[in-house]
Design an enzyme around this catalytic site. Structure first.
Site, PDB file in Angstrom:
ATOM      1  N   SER A   1       0.826  -1.217   0.000  1.00 35.05           N
ATOM      2  CA  SER A   1       0.000   0.000   0.000  1.00 35.05           C
ATOM      3  C   SER A   1       0.859   1.266   0.000  1.00 35.05           C
ATOM      4  O   SER A   1       1.944   1.291   0.599  1.00 35.05           O
ATOM      5  CB  SER A   1      -0.882   0.000   1.248  1.00 35.05           C
ATOM      6  OG  SER A   1      -1.457   1.267   1.452  1.00 35.05           O
TER       7      SER A   1
ATOM      8  N   TYR B   1      -2.388   5.545  -4.125  1.00 39.44           N
ATOM      9  CA  TYR B   1      -3.432   6.530  -3.834  1.00 39.44           C
ATOM     10  C   TYR B   1      -2.957   7.843  -4.439  1.00 39.44           C
ATOM     11  O   TYR B   1      -1.782   8.207  -4.264  1.00 39.44           O
ATOM     12  CB  TYR B   1      -3.580   6.738  -2.326  1.00 39.44           C
ATOM     13  CG  TYR B   1      -4.407   5.713  -1.589  1.00 39.44           C
ATOM     14  CD1 TYR B   1      -5.661   5.337  -2.051  1.00 39.44           C
ATOM     15  CD2 TYR B   1      -3.939   5.156  -0.401  1.00 39.44           C
ATOM     16  CE1 TYR B   1      -6.428   4.429  -1.340  1.00 39.44           C
ATOM     17  CE2 TYR B   1      -4.710   4.241   0.313  1.00 39.44           C
ATOM     18  CZ  TYR B   1      -5.945   3.888  -0.168  1.00 39.44           C
ATOM     19  OH  TYR B   1      -6.713   2.996   0.523  1.00 39.44           O
TER      20      TYR B   1
ATOM     21  N   THR C   1      -5.935   2.665  -6.771  1.00 35.03           N
ATOM     22  CA  THR C   1      -7.179   2.587  -6.002  1.00 35.03           C
ATOM     23  C   THR C   1      -7.990   3.855  -6.224  1.00 35.03           C
ATOM     24  O   THR C   1      -7.489   4.962  -6.031  1.00 35.03           O
ATOM     25  CB  THR C   1      -6.873   2.387  -4.500  1.00 35.03           C
ATOM     26  OG1 THR C   1      -6.185   1.139  -4.360  1.00 35.03           O
ATOM     27  CG2 THR C   1      -8.148   2.357  -3.667  1.00 35.03           C
TER      28      THR C   1
ATOM     29  N   LYS D   1      -8.537  -0.527  -8.975  1.00 34.55           N
ATOM     30  CA  LYS D   1      -9.192  -1.176  -7.837  1.00 34.55           C
ATOM     31  C   LYS D   1     -10.270  -0.269  -7.250  1.00 34.55           C
ATOM     32  O   LYS D   1     -10.017   0.914  -6.989  1.00 34.55           O
ATOM     33  CB  LYS D   1      -8.162  -1.488  -6.740  1.00 34.55           C
ATOM     34  CG  LYS D   1      -8.755  -1.999  -5.434  1.00 34.55           C
ATOM     35  CD  LYS D   1      -7.645  -2.455  -4.518  1.00 34.55           C
ATOM     36  CE  LYS D   1      -8.147  -3.005  -3.203  1.00 34.55           C
ATOM     37  NZ  LYS D   1      -8.433  -1.938  -2.229  1.00 34.55           N
TER      38      LYS D   1
ATOM     39  N   HIS E   1     -13.726  -1.739  -1.080  1.00 38.07           N
ATOM     40  CA  HIS E   1     -12.713  -1.403  -0.085  1.00 38.07           C
ATOM     41  C   HIS E   1     -12.978  -2.129   1.240  1.00 38.07           C
ATOM     42  O   HIS E   1     -12.760  -1.590   2.322  1.00 38.07           O
ATOM     43  CB  HIS E   1     -12.672   0.106   0.133  1.00 38.07           C
ATOM     44  CG  HIS E   1     -11.297   0.656   0.391  1.00 38.07           C
ATOM     45  ND1 HIS E   1     -10.564   1.310  -0.556  1.00 38.07           N
ATOM     46  CD2 HIS E   1     -10.519   0.636   1.505  1.00 38.07           C
ATOM     47  CE1 HIS E   1      -9.399   1.682  -0.037  1.00 38.07           C
ATOM     48  NE2 HIS E   1      -9.346   1.274   1.216  1.00 38.07           N
TER      49      HIS E   1
HETATM   50  C1  LIG Z   1      -6.980  -2.408   7.591  1.00 44.59           C
HETATM   51  C2  LIG Z   1      -7.211  -2.217   6.132  1.00 44.59           C
HETATM   52  C3  LIG Z   1      -6.430  -1.303   5.436  1.00 44.59           C
HETATM   53  C4  LIG Z   1      -6.599  -1.143   4.065  1.00 44.59           C
HETATM   54  N1  LIG Z   1      -5.786  -0.289   3.384  1.00 44.59           N
HETATM   55  C5  LIG Z   1      -5.912  -0.181   2.036  1.00 44.59           C
HETATM   56  C6  LIG Z   1      -5.002   0.623   1.300  1.00 44.59           C
HETATM   57  O1  LIG Z   1      -4.086   1.218   1.828  1.00 44.59           O
HETATM   58  N2  LIG Z   1      -5.198   0.699  -0.042  1.00 44.59           N
HETATM   59  C7  LIG Z   1      -6.201   0.031  -0.691  1.00 44.59           C
HETATM   60  O2  LIG Z   1      -6.335   0.124  -1.910  1.00 44.59           O
HETATM   61  N3  LIG Z   1      -7.053  -0.756   0.005  1.00 44.59           N
HETATM   62  C8  LIG Z   1      -6.924  -0.890   1.334  1.00 44.59           C
HETATM   63  N4  LIG Z   1      -7.767  -1.709   2.029  1.00 44.59           N
HETATM   64  C9  LIG Z   1      -8.760  -2.507   1.284  1.00 44.59           C
HETATM   65  C10 LIG Z   1      -8.175  -3.873   0.946  1.00 44.59           C
HETATM   66  O3  LIG Z   1      -7.118  -3.769   0.025  1.00 44.59           O
HETATM   67  C11 LIG Z   1      -9.250  -4.797   0.349  1.00 44.59           C
HETATM   68  O4  LIG Z   1      -9.931  -4.121  -0.675  1.00 44.59           O
HETATM   69  C12 LIG Z   1     -10.242  -5.249   1.412  1.00 44.59           C
HETATM   70  O5  LIG Z   1      -9.583  -5.514   2.631  1.00 44.59           O
HETATM   71  C13 LIG Z   1     -10.972  -6.498   0.943  1.00 44.59           C
HETATM   72  O6  LIG Z   1     -11.892  -6.911   1.883  1.00 44.59           O
HETATM   73  P1  LIG Z   1     -11.579  -8.052   2.988  1.00 44.59           P
HETATM   74  O7  LIG Z   1     -10.775  -7.388   4.050  1.00 44.59           O
HETATM   75  O8  LIG Z   1     -12.928  -8.440   3.453  1.00 44.59           O
HETATM   76  O9  LIG Z   1     -10.817  -9.160   2.289  1.00 44.59           O
HETATM   77  C14 LIG Z   1      -7.610  -1.883   3.394  1.00 44.59           C
HETATM   78  C15 LIG Z   1      -8.382  -2.797   4.110  1.00 44.59           C
HETATM   79  C16 LIG Z   1      -8.196  -2.972   5.457  1.00 44.59           C
HETATM   80  C17 LIG Z   1      -9.017  -3.985   6.188  1.00 44.59           C
END
Ligand SMILES: Cc1cc2nc3c(=O)[nH]c(=O)nc-3n(C[C@H](O)[C@H](O)[C@H](O)COP(=O)(O)O)c2cc1C
Length: 379
Positions: free
Chosen positions: A107, A130, A156, A252, A276
């Site tokens: 990330s 981002y 994203t 994404k 997300h």
């Molecule tokens: C704690 C956390 C931090 C996340 N940070 C980012 C991020 O920095 N960039 C991003 O594109 N998605 C981020 N996401 C989304 C995840 O990449 C992903 O889309 C999501 O966790 C999928 O759902 P799941 O947790 O049910 O598998 C984050 C998700 C979580 C839970």
């Protein structure tokens, strides 16, 4: 390491290991968490067909992602502050993914920097971008990903403003993460976590520190995002990003068919159907509900990846059956990271892979290419 039979056991262990402020941050959805819950409940509604008396002795879970052969239809997604689940968390997760032969996505908001991870692993990884207001810094960041030989850029597009997560406000989650007095008692009861963070190379956003203005003071995550992220981001910016990024690009955060169609017109070849993890637009449909509509509309023209709510191999099966070419997990692997570092992430990947293999057998299919809607009994 303890035997963890399933992702939920890793989750429980992570909850015991990681201070509440960071565990809550990982768990949370935005606002009333309707979409977060729907990501799970809509999965559970999908029933698979139990098929018998089929020779399933030779099974193969391998497939390709972005043209690369992988042993599982799975990638690890980008997690901001992943390094707060365990010291050097991003490096450990990337190592576990690479040992399992699947992609890892770092990330923008990681604790370890692009350079930290590149120096600590053997193979290329993906970088998630981002878009922030400071385009000079954006160009620099993309160039750093090129220099680190990242093999794909994941842009994203569903977080130009931050969906509020109430617990982060209640817990006072800030940028950079600040350990407040009220959290110290909690941390005192999590010595293994504290030691791993102390030993870790960094304690704040590794890609941003020293590059982005406004990192000096402490501010809330919401205020900081509002000041840094660029809400003007639109389709025209894609050309600018592509002019700096020569490699594979994924979009994404696509949940709507109209957006997918525009993406195709703009030359995008891979998209991730995602809300997300229920952390942005509360009230949006679950990812698994959006998936088949998306696949019907654009699936033959673009590689459709999927994320949101996957906690088992049966969930992987359901997403593949509804047309995902491969899947991404977020929480499933960071629970592993919080539970047992690299070994925990490796265990999460192993659990998902083994469960998928058994699910395939019990559905009477032996290869990923044979998984389609015919394996679904009811939705
Ligand atoms: C704690 C956390 C931090 C996340 N940070 C980012 C991020 O920095 N960039 C991003 O594109 N998605 C981020 N996401 C989304 C995840 O990449 C992903 O889309 C999501 O966790 C999928 O759902 P799941 O947790 O049910 O598998 C984050 C998700 C979580 C839970």
């Amino acid at each position: 390491m303890k035997t963890f039979p399933c992702i939920e056991d890793l989750r429980q262990q992570a909850r015991r290991n990681v201070p509440k402020m960071f565990f809550d941050y990982a768990e949370a959805g935005s606002y009333a968490q309707e979409t977060l819950r729907a990501n799970r409940t809509d999965f559970e509604r999908i029933k698979l067909r139990q098929r018998v008396l089929v020779d399933v002795s030779a099974r193969d879970t391998s497939t390709t992602i972005l043209g690369e052969k992988v042993p599982l239809p799975l990638a690890l997604g980008p997690i901001g502050l992943g390094g707060m689940m365990h010291g050097d968390g991003e490096i450990l997760a990337c190592r576990a993914a690479q040992a399992a032969g699947i992609p890892y996505t770092l990330s923008t908001m990681s604790v370890c920097s692009i350079e930290d991870v590149a120096a600590a692993v053997d193979k290329p990884f993906w970088f998630q971008l981002y878009v922030m207001r400071d385009r000079g810094f954006m160009r620099e960041l993309i160039e750093r990903a090129v220099a680190a030989k990242c093999s794909a850029l994941m842009l994203t597009v569903d977080l130009q403003v931050l969906g509020q997560r109430h617990c982060d406000m209640r817990n006072g989650l800030s940028v950079p993460p600040e350990i407040k007095l009220k959290n110290l008692i909690d941390i005192a009861t999590k010595p293994a976590w504290a030691l791993s963070i102390l030993k870790g190379k960094r304690k704040t956003f590794g890609n941003l520190a020293g590059h982005v203005k406004g990192m000096e003071g402490i501010t809330s995550l919401a205020q900081w995002t509002a000041s840094q992220f660029d809400p003007t981001l639109n389709w025209k910016d894609l050309a600018w990003i592509k002019s700096h990024w020569p490699g594979k690009l994924l979009l994404k955060g696509i949940l709507d068919i109209e957006d997918a169609k525009i993406a195709i017109k703009e030359g995008v070849t891979t998209l991730v159907v995602s809300n997300h993890g229920g952390r942005q637009l509360d009230g949006a449909p679950s990812s698994i509900t959006a998936l088949p509509r998306m696949v019907d509309a654009v699936g033959s023209r673009i590689e459709v990846m999927f994320d949101g709510g996957i906690r088992s191999g049966a969930d992987l099966m359901r997403a593949l059956a509804l047309g995902a070419r491969s899947c991404i997990v977020g929480r499933s692997y960071i629970y592993g990271l919080g539970a047992a570092g690299q070994a925990g992430v490796a265990r999460a990947i192993e659990i998902l892979g083994k469960e998928l293999d058994v699910t395939m057998a019990l559905c009477g299919v032996t290869s990923i290419k044979d998984i389609d809607r015919s394996v679904i009994a009811e939705i």
